[in-house]
Write a protein that holds these residues in place. Structure first.
Motif, PDB file in Angstrom:
ATOM      1  N   ILE A 147      51.652 -23.606   1.966  1.00 43.73           N
ATOM      2  CA  ILE A 147      52.519 -24.208   0.948  1.00 43.73           C
ATOM      3  C   ILE A 147      51.949 -25.538   0.453  1.00 43.73           C
ATOM      4  N   PRO A 148      51.491 -26.451   1.328  1.00 41.88           N
ATOM      5  CA  PRO A 148      50.794 -27.633   0.813  1.00 41.88           C
ATOM      6  C   PRO A 148      49.587 -27.282  -0.048  1.00 41.88           C
ATOM      7  N   VAL A 149      48.821 -26.281   0.347  1.00 43.45           N
ATOM      8  CA  VAL A 149      47.668 -25.860  -0.465  1.00 43.45           C
ATOM      9  C   VAL A 149      48.131 -25.417  -1.846  1.00 43.45           C
ATOM     10  N   GLU A 150      49.198 -24.627  -1.890  1.00 45.98           N
ATOM     11  CA  GLU A 150      49.752 -24.161  -3.159  1.00 45.98           C
ATOM     12  C   GLU A 150      50.190 -25.331  -4.031  1.00 45.98           C
ATOM     13  N   VAL A 151      50.939 -26.260  -3.439  1.00 41.64           N
ATOM     14  CA  VAL A 151      51.460 -27.390  -4.215  1.00 41.64           C
ATOM     15  C   VAL A 151      50.312 -28.285  -4.699  1.00 41.64           C
ATOM     16  N   GLN A 152      49.299 -28.453  -3.885  1.00 45.95           N
ATOM     17  CA  GLN A 152      48.139 -29.230  -4.318  1.00 45.95           C
ATOM     18  C   GLN A 152      47.475 -28.600  -5.538  1.00 45.95           C
ATOM     19  N   TYR A 153      47.436 -27.269  -5.580  1.00 43.80           N
ATOM     20  CA  TYR A 153      46.859 -26.628  -6.766  1.00 43.80           C
ATOM     21  C   TYR A 153      47.775 -26.805  -7.979  1.00 43.80           C
ATOM     22  N   TYR A 154      49.090 -26.896  -7.767  1.00 45.46           N
ATOM     23  CA  TYR A 154      49.971 -27.170  -8.892  1.00 45.46           C
ATOM     24  C   TYR A 154      49.546 -28.452  -9.606  1.00 45.46           C
ATOM     25  N   LEU A 155      49.169 -29.465  -8.827  1.00 47.51           N
ATOM     26  CA  LEU A 155      48.723 -30.725  -9.428  1.00 47.51           C
ATOM     27  C   LEU A 155      47.384 -30.545 -10.135  1.00 47.51           C
ATOM     28  N   VAL A 156      46.480 -29.812  -9.501  1.00 50.76           N
ATOM     29  CA  VAL A 156      45.172 -29.573 -10.118  1.00 50.76           C
ATOM     30  C   VAL A 156      45.321 -28.779 -11.414  1.00 50.76           C
ATOM     31  N   PHE A 157      46.263 -27.841 -11.434  1.00 51.66           N
ATOM     32  CA  PHE A 157      46.431 -27.032 -12.649  1.00 51.66           C
ATOM     33  C   PHE A 157      46.808 -27.890 -13.852  1.00 51.66           C
ATOM     34  N   VAL A 158      47.546 -28.966 -13.633  1.00 54.52           N
ATOM     35  CA  VAL A 158      47.875 -29.850 -14.757  1.00 54.52           C
ATOM     36  C   VAL A 158      46.588 -30.389 -15.397  1.00 54.52           C
ATOM     37  N   LEU A 159      45.602 -30.738 -14.572  1.00 54.80           N
ATOM     38  CA  LEU A 159      44.313 -31.198 -15.100  1.00 54.80           C
ATOM     39  C   LEU A 159      43.592 -30.065 -15.837  1.00 54.80           C
ATOM     40  N   ILE A 160      43.653 -28.857 -15.273  1.00 52.99           N
ATOM     41  CA  ILE A 160      43.018 -27.707 -15.928  1.00 52.99           C
ATOM     42  C   ILE A 160      43.693 -27.431 -17.264  1.00 52.99           C
ATOM     43  N   TRP A 161      44.997 -27.466 -17.279  1.00 52.94           N
ATOM     44  CA  TRP A 161      45.782 -27.243 -18.499  1.00 52.94           C
ATOM     45  C   TRP A 161      45.367 -28.239 -19.578  1.00 52.94           C
ATOM     46  N   ALA A 162      45.254 -29.499 -19.191  1.00 57.14           N
ATOM     47  CA  ALA A 162      44.838 -30.522 -20.162  1.00 57.14           C
ATOM     48  C   ALA A 162      43.401 -30.295 -20.613  1.00 57.14           C
ATOM     49  N   ALA A 163      42.512 -29.971 -19.670  1.00 51.31           N
ATOM     50  CA  ALA A 163      41.103 -29.776 -20.007  1.00 51.31           C
ATOM     51  C   ALA A 163      40.911 -28.572 -20.916  1.00 51.31           C
ATOM     52  N   ALA A 164      41.688 -27.517 -20.681  1.00 46.70           N
ATOM     53  CA  ALA A 164      41.549 -26.298 -21.484  1.00 46.70           C
ATOM     54  C   ALA A 164      41.932 -26.538 -22.944  1.00 46.70           C
ATOM     55  N   LYS A 165      42.732 -27.566 -23.203  1.00 45.11           N
ATOM     56  CA  LYS A 165      43.100 -27.892 -24.585  1.00 45.11           C
ATOM     57  C   LYS A 165      42.010 -28.690 -25.299  1.00 45.11           C
ATOM     58  N   ARG A 166      41.081 -29.283 -24.537  1.00 45.20           N
ATOM     59  CA  ARG A 166      40.099 -30.185 -25.129  1.00 45.20           C
ATOM     60  C   ARG A 166      38.672 -29.679 -25.056  1.00 45.20           C
ATOM     61  N   PHE A 167      38.391 -28.801 -24.082  1.00 39.29           N
ATOM     62  CA  PHE A 167      37.007 -28.397 -23.854  1.00 39.29           C
ATOM     63  C   PHE A 167      36.865 -26.877 -23.924  1.00 39.29           C
ATOM     64  N   PRO A 168      35.669 -26.392 -24.265  1.00 38.68           N
ATOM     65  CA  PRO A 168      35.432 -24.949 -24.268  1.00 38.68           C
ATOM     66  C   PRO A 168      35.635 -24.349 -22.884  1.00 38.68           C
ATOM     67  N   LEU A 169      35.914 -23.058 -22.860  1.00 34.62           N
ATOM     68  CA  LEU A 169      36.200 -22.351 -21.620  1.00 34.62           C
ATOM     69  C   LEU A 169      35.107 -22.553 -20.576  1.00 34.62           C
ATOM     70  N   GLY A 170      33.852 -22.376 -20.972  1.00 36.37           N
ATOM     71  CA  GLY A 170      32.750 -22.478 -20.020  1.00 36.37           C
ATOM     72  C   GLY A 170      32.620 -23.862 -19.421  1.00 36.37           C
ATOM     73  N   VAL A 171      32.980 -24.895 -20.175  1.00 32.53           N
ATOM     74  CA  VAL A 171      32.833 -26.267 -19.696  1.00 32.53           C
ATOM     75  C   VAL A 171      33.817 -26.550 -18.575  1.00 32.53           C
ATOM     76  N   TRP A 172      35.107 -26.230 -18.790  1.00 31.39           N
ATOM     77  CA  TRP A 172      36.076 -26.569 -17.745  1.00 31.39           C
ATOM     78  C   TRP A 172      35.973 -25.633 -16.546  1.00 31.39           C
ATOM     79  N   ILE A 173      35.473 -24.416 -16.758  1.00 31.45           N
ATOM     80  CA  ILE A 173      35.235 -23.533 -15.612  1.00 31.45           C
ATOM     81  C   ILE A 173      34.112 -24.094 -14.745  1.00 31.45           C
ATOM     82  N   ALA A 174      33.005 -24.490 -15.377  1.00 35.24           N
ATOM     83  CA  ALA A 174      31.890 -25.064 -14.616  1.00 35.24           C
ATOM     84  C   ALA A 174      32.315 -26.345 -13.914  1.00 35.24           C
ATOM     85  N   ALA A 175      33.107 -27.166 -14.588  1.00 34.03           N
ATOM     86  CA  ALA A 175      33.575 -28.412 -13.986  1.00 34.03           C
ATOM     87  C   ALA A 175      34.476 -28.129 -12.783  1.00 34.03           C
TER      88      ALA A 175
END
Length: 364
Positions: A147-175
């Motif tokens: 459950i902590p692992v899951e919740v930690q990814y919830y926070l990371v997903f917010v960064l992914i969500w923001a990055a996906a709006k600004r950068f191409p798919l390949g860039v944020w996947i590689a990052a």
């Protein structure tokens, strides 16, 4: 799990309009896959305790956890990826995640502290300060670690969500993968054990990538999934599932890597996830009510099956056949999960989501 999963159960119908008009709004087979993942964990732990054949344990449960994590990452991307990245939407996302995961998790921790692990009803042993880590969402004992692992990814997903709006798919996947490797290197130098997000990040992340790709290529995906060849592949995947069990491969002398990076232990949940998503061959039957209802209570099954096992063992061990005890653990875990889901989690979830909706509207 698990995750969990993470352990995520938010309907796709709550999502914004799909980017492709042919894209389904809901995938019932994924609900069924979540139920199967929960049962894999329960069966594995019963096998480890000697109630089911040993070949079903020793890693089978972590295959279920990996499937949970894949589903969690996918549903986050599918639900929220197309939405605008605004403060209102992020608040709504956070509210849904908190309402879904926190009530039962913290109730189980509270019961573990109050009831303890030594009475007629047994919960997790959180004595000696062990309660601090799950409460702080760092890690946890037994199944609580996911459950902590899951919740930690919830926070990371917010960064992914923001990055996906600004950068191409390949860039944020590689990052994303580069960040995982860096975090893993630092973690290996400082902390022992693998019950931390960097070890399992790729499962969530691959699910997230699948969610974004599905929105972009729904027409091609659905057309390919209907092809007779891929439908036949579903049956092949199902036949390979028993052969992929970690303990069976261990007994056969095959080389094994840690579960989170073993190509078969991790690869099979990926194939099951994709087969369920496409409804390939027998995996379309995961949309049957018997499986989707298991999926609806899967989070509670995951968190409550160990207390059920520990409570039943002193009463039934040695008095009934081992198989009967294992089946009793499975049945009572499902029953208690249904009571928890519909009698506690859903009502609390509705209240918290209502408060969250009012809060998000204030920031609209």
């Amino acid at each position: 799990m698990t995750a969990g999963q993470s352990l995520v159960e938010e309907r796709v119908a709550d999502a914004s309009p799909a980017s492709d008009h042919q894209l389904p709004r809901h995938f019932p087979a994924l609900d069924g896959a979540r139920g199967v993942a929960a049962m894999a964990v329960v069966v594995s732990h019963c096998a480890n305790a000697g109630y089911f054949p040993h070949v079903l344990g020793e890693g089978t449960g972590q295959m279920g956890v990996l499937l949970f994590f894949l589903l969690s990452g996918f549903l986050m991307a599918f639900l929220y990826g197309p939405r605008a990245f605004t403060r209102e939407q992020v608040l709504r996302y956070a509210t849904h995640r908190i309402a879904r995961v926190f009530p039962l998790f913290y109730l189980v921790i509270a019961l573990s502290l109050v009831v303890g692990a030594g009475g007629p009803i047994r919960f997790f042993d959180l004595s000696g300060g062990e309660w601090v880590w799950p409460v702080a969402l760092v890690t946890g004992t037994s199944v609580l670690w996911t459950i902590p692992v899951e919740v930690q990814y919830y926070l990371v997903f917010v960064l992914i969500w923001a990055a996906a709006k600004r950068f191409p798919l390949g860039v944020w996947i590689a990052a994303g993968f580069a960040a995982q490797l860096l975090a893993l290197a630092l973690l290996r130098l400082t902390v022992r054990g693998n019950q931390f997000l960097p070890y399992w990040f790729h499962a969530f992340f691959l699910g997230t990538i699948a969610g974004y790709l599905l929105h972009r290529h729904a027409r091609a995906f659905l057309k390919a999934a209907r092809a007779p060849g891929l439908q036949g592949l579903g049956w092949i995947i199902l036949l390979l599932v028993p052969l992929s069990l970690p303990e069976l491969r261990r007994m056969a002398g095959f080389p094994m890597l840690p579960n989170f990076i073993d190509p078969v232990t991790f690869g099979m949940p990926v194939l099951v996830f994709l087969a369920a998503l496409g409804g390939l061959g027998p995996f379309r039957y995961l949309a049957w009510p018997v499986f989707t209802q298991l999926g609806a209570v899967s989070y509670a099954i995951y968190l409550l099956h160990k207390p059920v096992m520990w409570t039943l063992e002193p009463w039934l061990s040695g008095r009934v056949p081992d198989l009967a005890l294992g089946l009793a653990i499975v049945a009572l875990s499902i029953l208690m999960a249904a009571v928890s889901t519909y009698g506690f989690e859903r009502p609390v979830q509705m209240i918290l989501n209502g408060h969250g909706a009012r809060l998000s509207r204030r920031f609209a």
